[in-house]
Design an enzyme around this catalytic site. Structure first.
Site, mmCIF file in Angstrom:
data_model
loop_
_atom_site.group_PDB
_atom_site.id
_atom_site.type_symbol
_atom_site.label_atom_id
_atom_site.label_comp_id
_atom_site.label_asym_id
_atom_site.label_seq_id
_atom_site.Cartn_x
_atom_site.Cartn_y
_atom_site.Cartn_z
ATOM 1 N N GLY A 54 49.602 46.326 7.055
ATOM 2 C CA GLY A 54 49.500 47.324 5.994
ATOM 3 C C GLY A 54 48.220 48.136 6.109
ATOM 4 O O GLY A 54 48.198 49.335 5.823
ATOM 5 N N TYR A 56 42.535 49.706 -2.340
ATOM 6 C CA TYR A 56 43.784 48.929 -2.257
ATOM 7 C C TYR A 56 44.065 48.391 -0.854
ATOM 8 O O TYR A 56 43.491 48.842 0.111
ATOM 9 C CB TYR A 56 44.968 49.657 -2.870
ATOM 10 C CG TYR A 56 45.440 50.980 -2.321
ATOM 11 C CD1 TYR A 56 45.072 51.486 -1.093
ATOM 12 C CD2 TYR A 56 46.342 51.750 -3.082
ATOM 13 C CE1 TYR A 56 45.570 52.688 -0.632
ATOM 14 C CE2 TYR A 56 46.843 52.957 -2.629
ATOM 15 C CZ TYR A 56 46.445 53.412 -1.394
ATOM 16 O OH TYR A 56 46.943 54.596 -0.950
ATOM 17 N N GLU A 57 44.960 47.416 -0.827
ATOM 18 C CA GLU A 57 45.273 46.655 0.389
ATOM 19 C C GLU A 57 43.992 46.109 1.045
ATOM 20 O O GLU A 57 43.829 46.144 2.258
ATOM 21 C CB GLU A 57 46.128 47.479 1.364
ATOM 22 C CG GLU A 57 47.507 47.761 0.762
ATOM 23 C CD GLU A 57 48.573 48.114 1.762
ATOM 24 O OE1 GLU A 57 48.432 47.738 2.935
ATOM 25 O OE2 GLU A 57 49.550 48.757 1.353
ATOM 26 N N GLY A 58 43.106 45.620 0.216
ATOM 27 C CA GLY A 58 41.840 45.040 0.689
ATOM 28 C C GLY A 58 40.720 46.056 0.583
ATOM 29 O O GLY A 58 40.722 47.063 1.280
#
Lengths: 380, 249
Positions: free
Chosen positions: A242, A362-364
């Protein structure tokens, strides 16, 4: 080494570019201002196959590689990052997760509708008190024999409303901590699912983001992905991939802002000459261009590693952190180059700056990426 | 019925045009090549007609007169949806040469409807369609901005001064199309891009034909002169500049 794109990769990039300019640009300001979901455009992207871009043709997908995918995402994000994130979550997380970790039955049951875009994918990991600390899952998936009973709340869910298919991460054995977590394929219309209001966000305003509440939601046992307790490991593996998509989205946002700043700097005059002739502006453009080039190369290397079946966890963390942070810097400078005009919506760069911010979150978050990078470096 | 769409391979319309040092030939360094925009509209409409024809149009082919480096552009047409392609392996020197080559293929392969864009975006000759019709002894309809197949009772609309003319025409014929023929050129879908390499491109040698035109030289447009601002109250200055410098008074 070969830095040449294939004809197909270039065609996909151009198709994404043409689509974005023709279909996304005209109403982006209104969709951003009023938080309007790009329903018409999502349908068109589905017809063009962008929602099944990497899915194996036997399940109705395009069977393209990760390089094609990141090129397409970048081009869409240059114009409209909100539409890009709908694509990114759907392709990198939901579709990829089912295709690579699902059973054959799950693939046959769920992939065709994802590939056709009939169902848009969403990924439900974050919780009100579990963001970066994803091991602290409070959502419970109780094993009831032939089904799981889900209770809990998920936060910041992209495509929560328009998405038809969720991948849900939830805790089955709290005492086992992250080893007790499972992943499930959940129909968005399952009884017991309710949504919180549309989040009024800083950027990505035309993608729909909600919290999702589960109250005694029954999920058939065959919808669990992988072995019992595979959920956390599964989520981390998905996020590795991702990150490449979000990095591509970030560099797209940055590239869009850079293109606008470059053009503006060649038109706007100050002190008797175009502002690009002032070193203060020219050096900004040079710095922005170097960051863009670095970011793109990092992303392409990750995509290449992924396509080759080689490990890419470290590189994707690097790409996500670098591209997210660079996108914030580049878009901020693009606003600066535009001066007062950059601060008004009509010139688009203020929107791109607002949209860049979330790519550091987001996503880390960027900080989490640094943990991944440094721990990998210090492992031995 | 079969449709043949003629397609030129032209520099992207945003290309900065340069010529060689003798100003005789286009400098192709760094040029990105695309389907001639009017031909792309023709192709899009041809595909729409095929899809609406209930099987009466069995295929849409494209033809290009060009060397092997034109094939990526041809494959884009295949990705958009053309069923197959023809390439006559020759430099497209002038409209007469191009029309003569297309005519050979159109005759040999018995195409019923031939569509081409009204002009190419690079040389703007606007001559291939009419010449092609002459070579084939087919009727040609120019400036077509609407094409309805109507189950074989073909109806075309032409743009004329102050309005539109509707005409019917029987195949075989050449339709020379312009803007309005379709809303937007079609964007290739993933499946089309994936399939493009599996579709045939039939390459043939050119027939002996003379080129009738030799370009002596090319000139770039004169760059715009700098704009001079004159204070609104200073009409004397304005008249002086218009008279003395611009020499328009």
């Amino acid at each position: 080494m070969n830095f040449e794109f294939t004809e197909e990769q270039l065609m996909i990039k151009q198709a994404a570019r043409d689509f974005a300019v023709r279909e996304l640009l005209p109403d982006i300001l209104e969709r951003d201002a009023k938080c309007i979901y790009p329903e018409r455009q999502v349908k068109m992207l589905a017809e063009l196959g962008f929602f099944g871009i990497m899915i194996d043709p036997q399940y109705g997908g395009g069977g393209m590689d990760s390089i094609s995918y990141v090129l397409a995402l970048e081009e869409i994000a240059k114009i409209d990052a909100a539409t890009a994130v709908i694509l990114a979550v759907h392709n990198s997380l939901t579709a990829y997760g089912i295709e690579h970790y699902g059973t054959e039955d799950q693939k046959q049951k769920f992939l065709p509708s994802l590939a056709s875009g009939e169902k848009i994918g969403a990924f439900l990991l974050s919780e009100p008190e579990a963001g970066s600390d994803a091991t602290s899952q409070k959502t419970i998936a109780e094993d009831k024999g032939d089904y799981y009973l889900i209770n809990g709340t998920k936060n910041w869910i992209t495509s929560a409303d328009h998405g038809g298919l969720y991948i849900l991460i939830a805790q089955t054995y709290p005492e086992k901590k992250h080893k007790g977590i499972n992943a499930f394929i959940v129909d968005r219309n399952s009884p017991g699912i309710t949504l919180g209001p549309h989040e009024d966000k800083m950027g990505m305003r035309s993608s729909d983001t909600h919290s999702v509440m589960f109250t005694d939601v029954k999920v058939p046992k065959e919808n669990r992905i992988g072995e019992d307790g595979f959920g956390f490991s599964f989520a981390m593996k998905l996020l590795d991939g991702g990150r490449i998509g979000i990095a591509a989205q970030a560099i797209g946002i940055a590239g869009g802002a850079f293109d606008l700043a470059l053009k503006y700097s060649k038109e706007r005059k100050a002190f008797g000459t175009e502002i690009c002739n002032h070193q203060a502006i020219a050096f900004k453009l040079a710095d922005m261009a170097v960051k863009l080039e670095n970011g793109r190369n990092l992303i392409l290397k990750c995509a290449w590693l992924k396509d080759q079946g080689k490990p890419y966890s470290l590189e994707s963390a690097m790409a996500k952190q670098y591209c997210g942070d660079s996108a914030m810097e580049i878009t901020t400078e693009a606003v600066q180059i535009h001066g007062g005009y950059g601060y008004v919506k009509e010139y688009h760069v203020e929107r791109l700056m607002r949209e860049a911010k979330v790519t550091q979150i987001y996503e880390g978050t960027s900080e989490i990426q640094k943990i991944v990078i440094s721990r990998t470096l210090l492992k031995d | 019925m079969k449709i043949l769409v003629c397609m030129g391979n032209v520099p992207d319309t945003t290309t900065k045009i340069r010529f060689d040092s003798e100003m005789k030939k286009l400098d192709t360094n760094g040029v990105q090549w695309v389907i001639n925009p009017w031909d792309e509209l023709a192709l899009t409409r041809a595909l729409e007609i095929k899809e609406q024809s209930g099987g009466k149009i069995e295929k849409v082919s494209v033809i290009n007169i060009g060397k092997a480096d034109a094939e990526p552009t041809i494959r884009k047409a295949l990705a958009i949806g053309a069923d197959d392609a023809y390439r006559v392996d020759a430099d497209p020197t002038d409209s007469y040469f191009i029309a003569a080559q297309i005519a050979e293929v159109a005759k040999a392969e018995s195409f019923d409807i031939i569509m081409c864009g009204i002009e190419s975006s690079d040389f703007n000759d606007a001559a291939v369609g009419s010449m092609l019709a002459e070579f084939l002894d087919y009727p040609s309809v120019s400036a077509v901005s609407s094409f309805e197949f109507n189950d074989g009772n073909i109806s075309l609309k032409r743009d004329i001064d102050g309005g539109k003319e509707t005409i019917s025409v029987s195949a075989p014929f050449v339709a020379i199309v312009q803007k309005g023929i379709c809303i937007n050129p079609r964007i290739p879908a993933m499946r089309g891009i994936m399939m493009a390499r599996t579709k045939p491109i039939k390459v043939t040698d050119p027939v002996a034909t003379d080129s009738l035109i030799e370009a002596l030289t090319f000139d770039l447009p004169v760059s715009k002169a700098a704009c001079k601002m004159v204070d609104a109250d200073n009409t004397d200055k304005l008249i002086e500049l218009l008279h003395g410098e611009a020499k328009v008074l």
